[in-house]
Scaffold this active site. Structure first.
Site, PDB file in Angstrom:
ATOM      1  N   ASP A 168       0.839  -1.211   0.000  1.00 38.04           N
ATOM      2  CA  ASP A 168       0.000   0.000   0.000  1.00 38.04           C
ATOM      3  C   ASP A 168       0.870   1.257   0.000  1.00 38.04           C
ATOM      4  OD1 ASP A 168       0.874  -0.185   2.596  1.00 38.04           O
ATOM      5  OD2 ASP A 168      -1.089   0.070   3.532  1.00 38.04           O
ATOM      6  N   ASP A 179      -1.172  -6.158  -0.354  1.00 39.22           N
ATOM      7  CA  ASP A 179      -1.516  -5.521   0.927  1.00 39.22           C
ATOM      8  C   ASP A 179      -3.013  -5.278   1.041  1.00 39.22           C
ATOM      9  OD1 ASP A 179       0.478  -5.091   2.789  1.00 39.22           O
ATOM     10  OD2 ASP A 179       1.150  -3.200   1.894  1.00 39.22           O
ATOM     11  N   GLU A 210       9.049  -4.279  10.785  1.00 44.55           N
ATOM     12  CA  GLU A 210       9.459  -2.962  10.268  1.00 44.55           C
ATOM     13  C   GLU A 210       9.934  -2.069  11.404  1.00 44.55           C
ATOM     14  OE1 GLU A 210       6.824  -1.058   7.474  1.00 44.55           O
ATOM     15  OE2 GLU A 210       7.963   0.821   7.542  1.00 44.55           O
TER      16      GLU A 210
HETATM   17  O1  KIV Z   1       3.469  -1.126   1.715  1.00 49.58           O
HETATM   18  C1  KIV Z   1       4.630  -1.549   1.721  1.00 49.58           C
HETATM   19  O2  KIV Z   1       5.419  -1.273   0.813  1.00 49.58           O
HETATM   20  C2  KIV Z   1       5.048  -2.395   2.833  1.00 49.58           C
HETATM   21  C3  KIV Z   1       6.489  -2.794   2.910  1.00 49.58           C
HETATM   22  C4  KIV Z   1       7.338  -1.643   3.153  1.00 49.58           C
HETATM   23  C5  KIV Z   1       6.730  -3.893   3.872  1.00 49.58           C
HETATM   24  O3  KIV Z   1       4.250  -2.754   3.650  1.00 49.58           O
END
Ligand code: KIV
Length: 277
Positions: free
Chosen positions: A49, A88, A186
């Site tokens: 996302d 996501d 993270e």
């Molecule tokens: O949205 C994203 O790019 C992420 C990564 C940074 C793990 O969740």
């Protein structure tokens, strides 16, 4: 089938089985051409996302919608053959109830062909993760800094320093026990990331965590130097494509203004050459 048959994309259970083995390689992707470039090099590709900030200029990931994730998921799927695609779940698409999470998780998988979805949260999402996994929606979890919660976390801070450490450990253990096949860590301090990697049975995927994690992920546009609004400490720029692109655009503008472009090789003759009789 030919002897040079293409490598089959791994399934969530294959990623799960890589715990403690050769580090898993992953990047985010949002478009077909970028997915094609990384396909042979990544075990899984995340349609993150982060697309809202990276491609759409949004100030955070909070404004990302299901429709955006489906559109970008479909684009990325067209570029992948041998890497698994994870999509996501956007903010607001899974937190309300486990039924809402299943409905939207199943929709993301059906519309994009994703092998799994990723959602943010630890202990509070464990019941939802178990509900999804039991009904055929594999889940990659995401704990530590969860960008969809910046307003309650108070910004993009490192998570798990001092007294907060046990909360992050509990989150990682809860999502593993609930059936997640991997967990993104993270912005979790290095030592704590190593402890979580040792204590949970599923692969840990680090971003701003530790080289000791079972795998790593970066946002593609960050590591290529294409996203330049800011650079987090955990980002290593493997190229400076933003600078190269801006130089190329400036050269194009100069060539147009001086009529150097288009050149004779870029234009069409008015009369076709005669064929021999
Ligand atoms: O949205 C994203 O790019 C992420 C990564 C940074 C793990 O969740």
């Amino acid at each position: 089938m030919s002897a040079t048959a293409q490598k089959k994309a791994p399934m969530p259970m294959d990623i799960r089985a890589r715990k403690g083995g050769e580090p898993l390689v992953s990047l985010t992707a949002y478009t077909t051409p970028m997915a094609q470039m990384m396909d042979a090099h990544c075990d899984f590709v995340l349609v993150g996302d982060s697309v809202g900030m990276v491609l759409h200029g949004q100030p955070s990931t909070l404004g990302v919608t299901m429709e955006m994730m489906i559109l970008h998921g479909q684009a990325v799927a067209r570029g992948l053959n041998s890497a698994m695609m994870v999509v996501d779940m956007p903010f607001g698409s899974y937190e309300e109830s486990k039924e809402q999470a299943f409905r939207n998780g199943a929709r993301l998988m059906a519309k994009t062909g994703a092998g799994a979805v990723k959602l943010e949260g630890g202990v509070e999402m464990a019941e939802t993760i178990a509900f999804l996994v039991k009904r055929g929606v594999p889940v990659m979890a995401h704990v530590g800094l969860t960008p969809q919660s910046i307003n309650t976390l108070g910004g993009y801070k490192v998570q798990g320093r001092d007294a907060d450490a046990e909360r992050v450990v509990a989150d990682a253990k809860a999502v593993a026990d609930a059936g997640a096949f991997a967990v993104v860590l993270e912005k979790v301090p290095e030592g704590l990331s190593d402890r979580i990697t040792a204590e949970v049975e599923i692969p840990t995927i680090g971003i701003g965590a530790s080289a000791g994690c079972d795998g790593q992920i970066l946002v593609l546009d960050d590591m290529l130097g294409l996203f330049t609004a800011f650079k987090a400490k955990f980002v290593k720029r493997f190229a400076e494509l933003g600078i190269t692109a801006e130089e190329a655009i400036a050269q194009y503008a100069a060539d147009v203004k001086t009529r150097k472009f288009p050149g004779p090789e870029h234009v069409f003759a008015d009369v076709l050459p005669k064929k021999d009789a």
